[in-house]
Design a protein around this motif. Structure first.
Motif, PDB file in Angstrom:
ATOM      1  N   VAL A   9       0.860  -1.178   0.000  1.00  0.00           N
ATOM      2  CA  VAL A   9       0.000   0.000   0.000  1.00  0.00           C
ATOM      3  C   VAL A   9       0.895   1.226   0.000  1.00  0.00           C
ATOM      4  CG1 VAL A   9      -1.747   1.279   1.294  1.00  0.00           C
ATOM      5  CG2 VAL A   9      -1.806  -1.216   1.272  1.00  0.00           C
ATOM      6  N   SER A  11       1.913   4.940   0.717  1.00  0.00           N
ATOM      7  CA  SER A  11       1.520   5.886   1.758  1.00  0.00           C
ATOM      8  C   SER A  11       2.040   7.270   1.410  1.00  0.00           C
ATOM      9  CB  SER A  11       2.023   5.446   3.120  1.00  0.00           C
ATOM     10  OG  SER A  11       3.415   5.424   3.156  1.00  0.00           O
ATOM     11  N   LYS A  80      -7.689   6.431   4.300  1.00  0.00           N
ATOM     12  CA  LYS A  80      -7.438   5.737   3.047  1.00  0.00           C
ATOM     13  C   LYS A  80      -8.020   6.555   1.907  1.00  0.00           C
ATOM     14  CE  LYS A  80      -7.219   1.337   0.971  1.00  0.00           C
ATOM     15  NZ  LYS A  80      -6.072   1.233   0.155  1.00  0.00           N
ATOM     16  N   ASP A  85      -5.627   4.635  -3.976  1.00  0.00           N
ATOM     17  CA  ASP A  85      -5.296   3.412  -3.247  1.00  0.00           C
ATOM     18  C   ASP A  85      -4.041   3.616  -2.393  1.00  0.00           C
ATOM     19  OD1 ASP A  85      -5.784   0.818  -2.380  1.00  0.00           O
ATOM     20  OD2 ASP A  85      -4.368  -0.023  -3.827  1.00  0.00           O
ATOM     21  N   VAL A  87      -2.617   5.101   1.711  1.00  0.00           N
ATOM     22  CA  VAL A  87      -2.904   5.538   3.066  1.00  0.00           C
ATOM     23  C   VAL A  87      -2.245   6.901   3.249  1.00  0.00           C
ATOM     24  CG1 VAL A  87      -2.558   5.080   5.519  1.00  0.00           C
ATOM     25  CG2 VAL A  87      -3.035   3.184   3.952  1.00  0.00           C
TER      26      VAL A  87
END
Length: 147
Positions: A9, A11, A80, A85, A87
């Motif tokens: 993920v 960020s 989120k 997509d 964080v």
């Protein structure tokens, strides 16, 4: 996928500033298109200080010219971002401000449909987010000490 073949993920770090703007015993709130009441805040621009960004964002989002009384503090949270997509780790720096007029206009292009000054006791109950409620309460405490 990252170098290990894992789905990671992404960020991002985001820094904003905003204001608890007071006129008498009222606080400026903005109503978003989805019905949520919030305090004015926004992202820092390149080379801007937290204080300058807070004053600019209050003016841009509401048409209110504020004057900083005192730094309230910072709030940290993550959310989120579904479009990207990722964080987002967000820090918001809050300032207690005063203004000399209750004239305000919501910035519709930012998604605000209403801007108004609400009695302090009601404002803390109207805001959507608990961290903004805490910031309002801290601002009210600072005001009581300075009056």
């Amino acid at each position: 996928m990252d170098q290990n073949g894992l789905l990671g993920v992404v960020s991002m770090v985001e820094v904003s500033s905003g204001g608890v703007v007071v006129f008498g015993n009222t606080i400026l709130l903005l109503k978003k298109y989805n019905g949520d009441w919030v305090l004015p805040k926004g992202r820092l621009e390149k080379g801007e200080t937290f204080k300058t960004a807070a004053l600019r964002e209050v003016l841009e989002e509401s048409g209110v010219k504020g004057e900083v009384i005192e730094y309230i503090g910072e709030v940290n949270y993550k959310y989120k971002n579904l479009r990207e997509d990722e964080v987002v780790y967000k820090t918001v720096h809050w300032y207690l401000m005063r203004t000399g007029s209750m004239d305000c206009v919501p910035q519709r292009k930012e998604g605000f449909v209403d801007a108004r000054f609400v009695h302090m006791d009601k404002a803390k109950d109207l805001v959507r987010y608990s961290d903004e409620r805490k910031v309002i309460l801290k601002g009210i405490e600072i005001l009581k000490q300075t009056r």
